[in-house]
Design a protein around this motif. Structure first.
Motif, PDB file in Angstrom:
ATOM      1  N   GLY A 128       2.738  10.210  -2.835  1.00  0.00           N
ATOM      2  CA  GLY A 128       2.681   8.793  -2.491  1.00  0.00           C
ATOM      3  C   GLY A 128       3.934   8.080  -2.923  1.00  0.00           C
ATOM      4  O   GLY A 128       4.580   8.468  -3.911  1.00  0.00           O
ATOM      5  N   LEU A 181       2.304   9.668 -12.267  1.00  0.00           N
ATOM      6  CA  LEU A 181       3.236   8.673 -11.746  1.00  0.00           C
ATOM      7  C   LEU A 181       4.600   8.854 -12.397  1.00  0.00           C
ATOM      8  O   LEU A 181       4.703   9.270 -13.560  1.00  0.00           O
ATOM      9  CB  LEU A 181       2.734   7.256 -12.032  1.00  0.00           C
ATOM     10  CG  LEU A 181       1.465   6.804 -11.322  1.00  0.00           C
ATOM     11  CD1 LEU A 181       1.039   5.425 -11.851  1.00  0.00           C
ATOM     12  CD2 LEU A 181       1.670   6.745  -9.809  1.00  0.00           C
ATOM     13  N   HIS A 232      -2.378   4.693  -8.117  1.00  0.00           N
ATOM     14  CA  HIS A 232      -1.527   4.358  -6.982  1.00  0.00           C
ATOM     15  C   HIS A 232      -0.140   4.016  -7.518  1.00  0.00           C
ATOM     16  O   HIS A 232      -0.017   3.321  -8.528  1.00  0.00           O
ATOM     17  CB  HIS A 232      -2.091   3.179  -6.197  1.00  0.00           C
ATOM     18  CG  HIS A 232      -3.266   3.539  -5.363  1.00  0.00           C
ATOM     19  ND1 HIS A 232      -3.808   2.683  -4.425  1.00  0.00           N
ATOM     20  CD2 HIS A 232      -4.016   4.667  -5.306  1.00  0.00           C
ATOM     21  CE1 HIS A 232      -4.833   3.269  -3.836  1.00  0.00           C
ATOM     22  NE2 HIS A 232      -4.980   4.464  -4.355  1.00  0.00           N
ATOM     23  N   LEU A 252       4.025   8.917  -6.728  1.00  0.00           N
ATOM     24  CA  LEU A 252       2.828   9.625  -7.152  1.00  0.00           C
ATOM     25  C   LEU A 252       3.080  11.095  -6.854  1.00  0.00           C
ATOM     26  O   LEU A 252       3.410  11.456  -5.722  1.00  0.00           O
ATOM     27  CB  LEU A 252       1.584   9.142  -6.411  1.00  0.00           C
ATOM     28  CG  LEU A 252       0.303   9.923  -6.741  1.00  0.00           C
ATOM     29  CD1 LEU A 252      -0.130   9.678  -8.182  1.00  0.00           C
ATOM     30  CD2 LEU A 252      -0.811   9.562  -5.770  1.00  0.00           C
ATOM     31  N   THR A 261       0.839  -1.188   0.000  1.00  0.00           N
ATOM     32  CA  THR A 261       0.000   0.000   0.000  1.00  0.00           C
ATOM     33  C   THR A 261       0.875   1.239   0.000  1.00  0.00           C
ATOM     34  O   THR A 261       1.782   1.365   0.831  1.00  0.00           O
ATOM     35  CB  THR A 261      -0.913   0.018   1.239  1.00  0.00           C
ATOM     36  OG1 THR A 261      -1.696  -1.158   1.231  1.00  0.00           O
ATOM     37  CG2 THR A 261      -1.818   1.248   1.222  1.00  0.00           C
ATOM     38  N   PRO A 262       0.663   2.175  -0.919  1.00  0.00           N
ATOM     39  CA  PRO A 262       1.486   3.377  -0.947  1.00  0.00           C
ATOM     40  C   PRO A 262       1.228   4.257   0.264  1.00  0.00           C
ATOM     41  O   PRO A 262       0.181   4.182   0.899  1.00  0.00           O
ATOM     42  CB  PRO A 262       1.051   4.072  -2.239  1.00  0.00           C
ATOM     43  CG  PRO A 262      -0.319   3.562  -2.500  1.00  0.00           C
ATOM     44  CD  PRO A 262      -0.340   2.165  -1.977  1.00  0.00           C
ATOM     45  N   THR A 263       2.229   5.069   0.586  1.00  0.00           N
ATOM     46  CA  THR A 263       2.105   6.005   1.681  1.00  0.00           C
ATOM     47  C   THR A 263       1.525   7.306   1.166  1.00  0.00           C
ATOM     48  O   THR A 263       1.967   7.821   0.145  1.00  0.00           O
ATOM     49  CB  THR A 263       3.484   6.278   2.309  1.00  0.00           C
ATOM     50  OG1 THR A 263       4.048   5.048   2.720  1.00  0.00           O
ATOM     51  CG2 THR A 263       3.367   7.211   3.505  1.00  0.00           C
ATOM     52  N   PHE A 264       0.547   7.870   1.897  1.00  0.00           N
ATOM     53  CA  PHE A 264      -0.065   9.106   1.465  1.00  0.00           C
ATOM     54  C   PHE A 264       0.042  10.156   2.565  1.00  0.00           C
ATOM     55  O   PHE A 264       0.226   9.823   3.738  1.00  0.00           O
ATOM     56  CB  PHE A 264      -1.545   8.893   1.112  1.00  0.00           C
ATOM     57  CG  PHE A 264      -1.762   7.962  -0.042  1.00  0.00           C
ATOM     58  CD1 PHE A 264      -1.183   8.232  -1.266  1.00  0.00           C
ATOM     59  CD2 PHE A 264      -2.518   6.816   0.107  1.00  0.00           C
ATOM     60  CE1 PHE A 264      -1.370   7.376  -2.341  1.00  0.00           C
ATOM     61  CE2 PHE A 264      -2.704   5.959  -0.967  1.00  0.00           C
ATOM     62  CZ  PHE A 264      -2.127   6.238  -2.194  1.00  0.00           C
ATOM     63  N   GLY A 275       5.718   4.291  -3.812  1.00  0.00           N
ATOM     64  CA  GLY A 275       5.552   2.887  -4.093  1.00  0.00           C
ATOM     65  C   GLY A 275       6.537   2.037  -3.306  1.00  0.00           C
ATOM     66  O   GLY A 275       7.467   2.548  -2.666  1.00  0.00           O
ATOM     67  N   TYR A 305      -2.416  14.728 -11.134  1.00  0.00           N
ATOM     68  CA  TYR A 305      -1.444  13.804 -10.554  1.00  0.00           C
ATOM     69  C   TYR A 305      -0.751  13.042 -11.683  1.00  0.00           C
ATOM     70  O   TYR A 305      -1.332  12.819 -12.746  1.00  0.00           O
ATOM     71  CB  TYR A 305      -2.118  12.791  -9.611  1.00  0.00           C
ATOM     72  CG  TYR A 305      -2.673  13.393  -8.348  1.00  0.00           C
ATOM     73  CD1 TYR A 305      -1.916  13.425  -7.178  1.00  0.00           C
ATOM     74  CD2 TYR A 305      -3.962  13.917  -8.328  1.00  0.00           C
ATOM     75  CE1 TYR A 305      -2.437  13.980  -6.007  1.00  0.00           C
ATOM     76  CE2 TYR A 305      -4.483  14.480  -7.163  1.00  0.00           C
ATOM     77  CZ  TYR A 305      -3.708  14.510  -6.012  1.00  0.00           C
ATOM     78  OH  TYR A 305      -4.218  15.059  -4.871  1.00  0.00           O
TER      79      TYR A 305
END
Length: 355
Positions: free
Chosen positions: A87, A143, A41, A48, A3-6, A89, A141
């Motif tokens: 975010g 990537l 994501h 991100l 799970t990515p960090t936000f 990865g 946004y």
């Protein structure tokens, strides 16, 4: 799946606005459309980025109108991108959420081919490019491969996101073009010709002057002549005028073969001419007498991460500044049309619409 960090204080929205080029067309309004997409994501090794500014480049125009073949459809253009990391990865350790970040034309390189192994990743056999092979920055946004993102702390707080965006292609490729033309830190007194005076040339002129070179600008309009003189050109004139000196080096920025032959004819013995264009109409006949005496013509292909680092580190010391006009994201097609018409002072910078 990791799970990515936000950003915990600012949860991400579910969707975002994106300018999508779905079919190349001479009319950018026909080729592009504003659409809503889910916020992606980041995958392994990706960032991100929440986009705060994305400058329009002539290469974007050439992609949208079909001068350059599409590699991906639909695709989001834009490769002069400034934003904040929103975010991370899996496996990304060199970045933190909230870091100021920039993206350039080179989105990734393989690191294994003969060009990558000899510090020429700009020529990588498997390179991918932002806004051509992968989605770019005409969006809320985007990537990015974390290894090919650039920290912008070196610019300092005094360089705004809007001011920084045009540095990330026009500035970096202009810097590389000077190097290819053999203009560098030890070029004090060198006479350098520049043909065309768009966003990249305005930045390259400032670099060349910082290195002590005399810059002579040949361009299409009186307005551009005046702008070149304001930025410190030793001389500036239109294409129907003859420069008052022979050049020790030259860079052509205008996407027309005629300026290459004109530059060649204006250069002194031993001079190198760098063509700073990804697309150009075919070169016509070249008189051998203009090429003789060890003059040379070289193209400038893409940039390396080292080019970006070196140029960005130079910006503050050289006092390099950009000129721009802000446009909302929804006006991307309008900006491309105006760029083609020459109706721009410096660069257009797209700003995502406020939520």
């Amino acid at each position: 799946m990791t799970t990515p960090t936000f950003l915990p204080a600012a949860p991400l929205p579910a969707t975002m606005q994106v300018v999508e080029m779905f079919s190349p067309d001479p009319d950018p309004h026909t080729a592009t459309r504003l659409v809503t997409r889910p916020v992606p994501h980041p995958g392994s090794g990706q960032l991100l980025i929440e986009v705060t500014a994305s400058a329009i480049c002539r290469t974007d125009l050439q992609l949208v109108t079909g001068d350059l073949p599409a590699h991906l459809l639909p695709v989001t253009p834009g490769h002069q991108v400034v934003g904040r990391v929103a975010g991370l990865g899996a496996g990304v350790t060199d970045w933190q959420v909230g870091d100021r970040v920039g993206l350039v034309w080179l989105a990734s390189a393989c690191g294994q081919c003969r060009f990558c192994r000899t510090e020429r990743e700009n020529l990588c056999l498997h390179a991918e490019f932002t806004g051509w092979d992968v989605d770019g920055g005409y969006a809320d946004y985007v990537l990015a491969d974390a290894k090919f993102a650039h920290a912008l702390d070196v610019l300092g707080d005094e360089v705004s996101d809007v001011a920084a965006a045009p540095l990330l292609c026009g500035g970096v490729i202009g810097y590389r073009a000077l190097r290819v033309a053999e203009v560098h830190e030890s070029s004090a007194g060198m006479k350098v010709g520049m043909y065309g005076f768009g966003a990249s040339a305005t930045l390259a002129l400032q670099v060349a002057r910082h290195w002590g070179a005399e810059v002579y600008v040949v361009t299409r309009s009186a307005v551009e002549v005046e702008r070149a003189l304001e930025l410190g050109a030793a001389w500036a004139g239109t294409y129907d005028q003859t420069p008052p000196a022979r050049f020790d080096a030259a860079v052509t920025f205008a996407p027309a073969a005629a300026v290459v032959t004109a530059a060649l004819a204006a250069c002194d013995r031993g001079a190198a001419i760098a063509i700073n264009a990804i697309h150009l109409d075919d070169l016509g006949p070249i008189r051998y007498n203009d090429l003789w005496w060890e003059r040379s013509i070289r193209s400038v292909a893409n940039v390396t991460r080292a080019d970006a680092r070196e140029f960005l580190a130079l910006v503050a010391d050289a006092g390099i500044h950009t000129q721009s006009e802000e446009l909302p994201l929804a006006a991307a097609a309008e900006g491309l049309v105006r760029l083609r018409a020459g109706d721009v002072r410096g660069a257009f910078v797209l700003r995502p619409d406020p939520v």
